[in-house]
Motif scaffolding. Structure first.
Motif, PDB file in Angstrom:
ATOM      1  N   GLN A  50       0.821  -1.206   0.000  1.00 25.13           N
ATOM      2  CA  GLN A  50       0.000   0.000   0.000  1.00 25.13           C
ATOM      3  C   GLN A  50       0.858   1.260   0.000  1.00 25.13           C
ATOM      4  OE1 GLN A  50      -2.978  -0.104  -0.730  1.00 25.13           O
ATOM      5  NE2 GLN A  50      -3.849  -2.041  -0.024  1.00 25.13           N
ATOM      6  N   GLU A  51       2.013   1.211   0.655  1.00 25.55           N
ATOM      7  CA  GLU A  51       2.916   2.366   0.604  1.00 25.55           C
ATOM      8  C   GLU A  51       3.285   2.701  -0.835  1.00 25.55           C
ATOM      9  OE1 GLU A  51       7.511   3.705   1.519  1.00 25.55           O
ATOM     10  OE2 GLU A  51       6.806   1.781   2.286  1.00 25.55           O
ATOM     11  N   GLN A  52       3.636   1.688  -1.612  1.00 25.44           N
ATOM     12  CA  GLN A  52       4.031   1.933  -2.993  1.00 25.44           C
ATOM     13  C   GLN A  52       2.866   2.481  -3.811  1.00 25.44           C
ATOM     14  OE1 GLN A  52       7.215   1.845  -3.932  1.00 25.44           O
ATOM     15  NE2 GLN A  52       7.543   1.377  -1.762  1.00 25.44           N
ATOM     16  N   ARG A  53       1.660   1.958  -3.574  1.00 25.72           N
ATOM     17  CA  ARG A  53       0.479   2.473  -4.275  1.00 25.72           C
ATOM     18  C   ARG A  53       0.238   3.940  -3.917  1.00 25.72           C
ATOM     19  NH1 ARG A  53      -4.290   1.012  -3.290  1.00 25.72           N
ATOM     20  NH2 ARG A  53      -5.038   1.213  -5.418  1.00 25.72           N
ATOM     21  N   ILE A  54       0.297   4.249  -2.616  1.00 32.38           N
ATOM     22  CA  ILE A  54       0.028   5.614  -2.157  1.00 32.38           C
ATOM     23  C   ILE A  54       1.052   6.581  -2.724  1.00 32.38           C
ATOM     24  CG2 ILE A  54       0.024   7.094  -0.105  1.00 32.38           C
ATOM     25  CD1 ILE A  54      -1.160   4.617   1.416  1.00 32.38           C
ATOM     26  N   ARG A  55       2.321   6.198  -2.672  1.00 25.91           N
ATOM     27  CA  ARG A  55       3.368   7.078  -3.194  1.00 25.91           C
ATOM     28  C   ARG A  55       3.182   7.321  -4.697  1.00 25.91           C
ATOM     29  NH1 ARG A  55       7.748   8.344  -0.164  1.00 25.91           N
ATOM     30  NH2 ARG A  55       8.004   7.299   1.848  1.00 25.91           N
ATOM     31  N   GLY A  56       2.847   6.271  -5.431  1.00 22.28           N
ATOM     32  CA  GLY A  56       2.677   6.415  -6.870  1.00 22.28           C
ATOM     33  C   GLY A  56       1.525   7.330  -7.224  1.00 22.28           C
ATOM     34  N   ILE A  57       0.404   7.165  -6.526  1.00 18.28           N
ATOM     35  CA  ILE A  57      -0.778   7.977  -6.821  1.00 18.28           C
ATOM     36  C   ILE A  57      -0.529   9.439  -6.464  1.00 18.28           C
ATOM     37  CG2 ILE A  57      -3.174   8.394  -6.131  1.00 18.28           C
ATOM     38  CD1 ILE A  57      -3.427   5.305  -5.816  1.00 18.28           C
ATOM     39  N   ILE A  58       0.072   9.694  -5.290  1.00 21.93           N
ATOM     40  CA  ILE A  58       0.312  11.083  -4.875  1.00 21.93           C
ATOM     41  C   ILE A  58       1.320  11.757  -5.795  1.00 21.93           C
ATOM     42  CG2 ILE A  58       1.294  12.512  -3.035  1.00 21.93           C
ATOM     43  CD1 ILE A  58      -0.049  10.700  -1.008  1.00 21.93           C
ATOM     44  N   THR A  59       2.346  11.019  -6.213  1.00 22.46           N
ATOM     45  CA  THR A  59       3.325  11.592  -7.145  1.00 22.46           C
ATOM     46  C   THR A  59       2.660  12.007  -8.449  1.00 22.46           C
ATOM     47  OG1 THR A  59       5.131  10.278  -6.199  1.00 22.46           O
ATOM     48  CG2 THR A  59       5.438  11.125  -8.437  1.00 22.46           C
ATOM     49  N   ALA A  60       1.720  11.181  -8.915  1.00 20.90           N
ATOM     50  CA  ALA A  60       1.036  11.488 -10.174  1.00 20.90           C
ATOM     51  C   ALA A  60       0.163  12.743 -10.070  1.00 20.90           C
ATOM     52  CB  ALA A  60       0.190  10.292 -10.601  1.00 20.90           C
ATOM     53  N   TRP A  61      -0.277  13.087  -8.873  1.00 24.72           N
ATOM     54  CA  TRP A  61      -1.081  14.308  -8.718  1.00 24.72           C
ATOM     55  C   TRP A  61      -0.276  15.558  -9.067  1.00 24.72           C
ATOM     56  CZ3 TRP A  61      -3.138  13.205  -3.089  1.00 24.72           C
ATOM     57  CH2 TRP A  61      -4.096  12.199  -3.134  1.00 24.72           C
ATOM     58  N   ASP A  62       0.983  15.564  -8.650  1.00 26.85           N
ATOM     59  CA  ASP A  62       1.867  16.717  -8.874  1.00 26.85           C
ATOM     60  C   ASP A  62       1.258  17.994  -8.280  1.00 26.85           C
ATOM     61  OD1 ASP A  62       4.172  17.980  -9.746  1.00 26.85           O
ATOM     62  OD2 ASP A  62       3.321  18.479 -11.700  1.00 26.85           O
ATOM     63  N   LEU A  63       0.800  17.882  -7.023  1.00 25.49           N
ATOM     64  CA  LEU A  63       0.216  19.034  -6.340  1.00 25.49           C
ATOM     65  C   LEU A  63       1.314  19.814  -5.622  1.00 25.49           C
ATOM     66  CD1 LEU A  63      -3.032  17.538  -4.740  1.00 25.49           C
ATOM     67  CD2 LEU A  63      -2.877  19.092  -6.694  1.00 25.49           C
ATOM     68  N   PRO A  64       1.480  21.091  -5.881  1.00 25.72           N
ATOM     69  CA  PRO A  64       2.560  21.851  -5.255  1.00 25.72           C
ATOM     70  C   PRO A  64       2.432  21.994  -3.751  1.00 25.72           C
ATOM     71  CG  PRO A  64       1.116  23.291  -6.527  1.00 25.72           C
ATOM     72  CD  PRO A  64       0.726  21.896  -6.862  1.00 25.72           C
ATOM     73  N   VAL A  65       1.223  21.853  -3.206  1.00 32.21           N
ATOM     74  CA  VAL A  65       1.050  21.979  -1.760  1.00 32.21           C
ATOM     75  C   VAL A  65       1.679  20.807  -1.011  1.00 32.21           C
ATOM     76  CG1 VAL A  65      -1.188  20.795  -1.614  1.00 32.21           C
ATOM     77  CG2 VAL A  65      -0.612  22.587   0.055  1.00 32.21           C
ATOM     78  N   ILE A  66       1.870  19.673  -1.703  1.00 32.00           N
ATOM     79  CA  ILE A  66       2.530  18.511  -1.098  1.00 32.00           C
ATOM     80  C   ILE A  66       4.019  18.603  -1.391  1.00 32.00           C
ATOM     81  CG2 ILE A  66       2.730  15.997  -1.054  1.00 32.00           C
ATOM     82  CD1 ILE A  66      -0.182  15.824  -1.869  1.00 32.00           C
ATOM     83  N   THR A  67       4.818  18.759  -0.352  1.00 29.78           N
ATOM     84  CA  THR A  67       6.267  18.900  -0.543  1.00 29.78           C
ATOM     85  C   THR A  67       6.986  17.567  -0.479  1.00 29.78           C
ATOM     86  OG1 THR A  67       6.647  19.277   1.829  1.00 29.78           O
ATOM     87  CG2 THR A  67       6.206  21.211   0.454  1.00 29.78           C
ATOM     88  N   GLU A  68       6.392  16.579   0.207  1.00 21.51           N
ATOM     89  CA  GLU A  68       7.099  15.312   0.385  1.00 21.51           C
ATOM     90  C   GLU A  68       6.145  14.282   0.982  1.00 21.51           C
ATOM     91  OE1 GLU A  68      11.238  13.728   2.579  1.00 21.51           O
ATOM     92  OE2 GLU A  68      10.374  15.685   3.091  1.00 21.51           O
ATOM     93  N   VAL A  69       6.382  13.008   0.672  1.00 18.95           N
ATOM     94  CA  VAL A  69       5.739  11.896   1.371  1.00 18.95           C
ATOM     95  C   VAL A  69       6.835  11.172   2.137  1.00 18.95           C
ATOM     96  CG1 VAL A  69       4.417   9.762   1.167  1.00 18.95           C
ATOM     97  CG2 VAL A  69       3.953  11.664  -0.393  1.00 18.95           C
ATOM     98  N   ARG A  70       6.719  11.183   3.456  1.00 23.68           N
ATOM     99  CA  ARG A  70       7.766  10.608   4.307  1.00 23.68           C
ATOM    100  C   ARG A  70       7.249   9.358   5.004  1.00 23.68           C
ATOM    101  NH1 ARG A  70       8.803  16.442   5.830  1.00 23.68           N
ATOM    102  NH2 ARG A  70       7.548  16.159   7.706  1.00 23.68           N
ATOM    103  N   GLY A  71       8.197   8.499   5.427  1.00 26.23           N
ATOM    104  CA  GLY A  71       7.833   7.334   6.211  1.00 26.23           C
ATOM    105  C   GLY A  71       7.989   6.031   5.462  1.00 26.23           C
ATOM    106  N   LYS A  72       7.490   4.969   6.072  1.00 25.22           N
ATOM    107  CA  LYS A  72       7.544   3.627   5.491  1.00 25.22           C
ATOM    108  C   LYS A  72       6.270   2.871   5.828  1.00 25.22           C
ATOM    109  CE  LYS A  72      12.584   2.935   5.445  1.00 25.22           C
ATOM    110  NZ  LYS A  72      12.714   2.494   4.042  1.00 25.22           N
ATOM    111  N   GLY A  73       5.918   1.935   4.946  1.00 25.08           N
ATOM    112  CA  GLY A  73       4.747   1.115   5.179  1.00 25.08           C
ATOM    113  C   GLY A  73       3.498   1.957   5.305  1.00 25.08           C
ATOM    114  N   LEU A  74       2.748   1.731   6.386  1.00 22.26           N
ATOM    115  CA  LEU A  74       1.531   2.491   6.639  1.00 22.26           C
ATOM    116  C   LEU A  74       1.704   3.448   7.805  1.00 22.26           C
ATOM    117  CD1 LEU A  74      -1.156  -0.222   5.842  1.00 22.26           C
ATOM    118  CD2 LEU A  74      -0.586   1.832   4.519  1.00 22.26           C
TER     119      LEU A  74
END
Length: 416
Positions: free
Chosen positions: A323-347
């Protein structure tokens, strides 16, 4: 009298509570007193590993409650012995022994007491005991007096001076600062492999390797606080293994997710021999050194066994990684400037925000503004510092539930 009025009249105002009155839960869903449904990606702040009202956990609690709720630790509790065995053999994988407490703060206090015992056994050159424990800025180790002294955040210490002596805080992931902080009084290093409350900050592989080397060089104990990160939450039974697999810690603390909602904590101490011919480290905490009236009673141990068995048998740590990989992939595809980073591991994931893009009322933070907006849309998440919120869904969360949560996040953040 309504619930908010009752709280105001009778409950100490130690929490800034949201205007939500939960009454029922099932899986990753929570319902309030108005009947509104929420996706719960807070889960009691990483506590409800299996979600709400999981059949296996419910059955274990019901069965044990019908036989024996509590006996004193003066006696041998079979559920406690089996849970300790499972933790040592199935999760830590290193010889050692476990003490059961009621919370993570208590578990961390137990690690600190172990460090001080070790400091008496292995004193300074002049014979005086070592007692200092090094922790890190933005850490969080609980709200007991020992826990707040260990925590590297000033806000938890305000008004509680004088602090318990014997703690030193240094910058996280800063090897040079750590080297310079070690003194003749230092006896242990305590850290979260992934800082949760401090903003979801992940220790680097190089940092953990350096800590292990410094501990060996200076005869220090290496302690991991896995209260929020342990038992599958970050993709492995032990979160430090997702960063540096070959480490061998001297102690580990847990709580939160190990009970699925019942109040249980624990700490493990290694069986390694001290020095060349000394006793084992775990033997330093002998009869009379530590105790807990409720810790490890039959009810909480039966519940925790059910939770850990479900996590192991269903390989929920793998689901956390996937699920971490799915979440990271989907958020990266958004390309929203308000999101500066996705940090952490797993859930245990932190969504870091550009606070300058968020209108923040006085007395609030960017994280609280977004968390409140997400709650209004039906998604519960906790903040992690002033400009970050966490995703802490159940470990058995489904693809559909993750997609639904991400859709809500996208709707709220894209509106900015």
């Amino acid at each position: 009298m309504t619930t908010p009025e009752t709280f105001q009249q009778f409950v100490l105002p130690t929490y800034g509570r949201f205007p939500l009155v939960p009454v029922r839960g099932e899986g990753a869903r929570l319902w309030d007193d108005t009947g509104k449904s929420y996706l719960d990606f807070c889960t009691g702040i990483a506590v409800c590993s299996l979600g709400h009202a999981h059949p296996r956990l419910t059955a274990a609690i019901r069965e044990q409650a019908g036989m024996l709720l509590h006996v004193s630790n003066l006696y041998q509790i079979p559920q406690q012995a089996e849970l300790a065995r499972a933790i040592v053999e199935d999760h830590v994988g290193l010889p050692g022994k476990v003490f059961f407490s009621n919370s993570g703060a208590e578990a961390n206090d137990g690690l600190v007491k172990t460090a001080r015992r070790f400091g008496h056994k292995r004193p300074q050159a002049d014979g005086s005991p070592r007692y200092e424990v090094i922790t890190f800025n933005q850490s969080f180790h609980g709200r007991t007096l020992g826990g707040i002294a260990a925590t590297g955040q000033d806000k938890v210490k305000e008004g509680f001076d004088p602090m318990l002596p014997g703690f030193k805080h240094v910058p996280f992931n800063d090897i040079m600062a750590l080297e310079e902080a070690i003194s003749s009084e230092t006896v242990a290093i305590l850290l979260e492999p992934i800082q949760g409350e401090g903003g979801v900050n992940v220790a680097t592989t190089e940092f953990l390797s350096a800590i292990a080397k410094l501990c060996k060089q200076h005869d220090l104990l290496l302690f991991f606080d896995e209260v929020q990160t342990g038992f599958g939450r970050c993709g492995d039974s032990c979160a430090w293994r997702t960063i540096s697999y070959d480490l061998k810690p001297d102690g580990i603390s847990w709580a939160k997710g190990m009970g699925g909602g019942v109040p249980i904590g624990a700490f493990w101490i290694s069986d390694r021999i001290i020095g060349d011919e000394g006793p084992s480290l775990s033997s330093l905490m002998g009869p009379g050194s530590h105790g807990s009236t409720y810790g490890g009673n039959p009810l909480v141990c039966a519940a925790s066994l059910a939770v850990l068995d479900e996590i192991t048998e269903k390989n929920l740590a793998h689901n956390a990684r996937r699920q971490e990989q799915r979440i990271r992939g989907i958020i990266t595809a958004w390309d929203l400037p308000v999101i500066t980073e996705v940090r952490g591991k797993g859930l245990l994931l932190g969504i870091a925000l550009d606070a300058s893009m968020i209108e923040v009322p006085e007395g609030k933070t960017a994280a609280l503004v977004i968390v409140t907006k997400l709650m209004e849309k039906g998604l519960l998440v906790p903040p992690a510092g002033p400009a970050c919120f966490r995703l802490l869904p159940p470990l058995n969360v489904t693809d559909a539930e993750v997609d639904e949560a991400l859709a809500i996040i996208h709707e709220v953040l894209s509106s900015l």
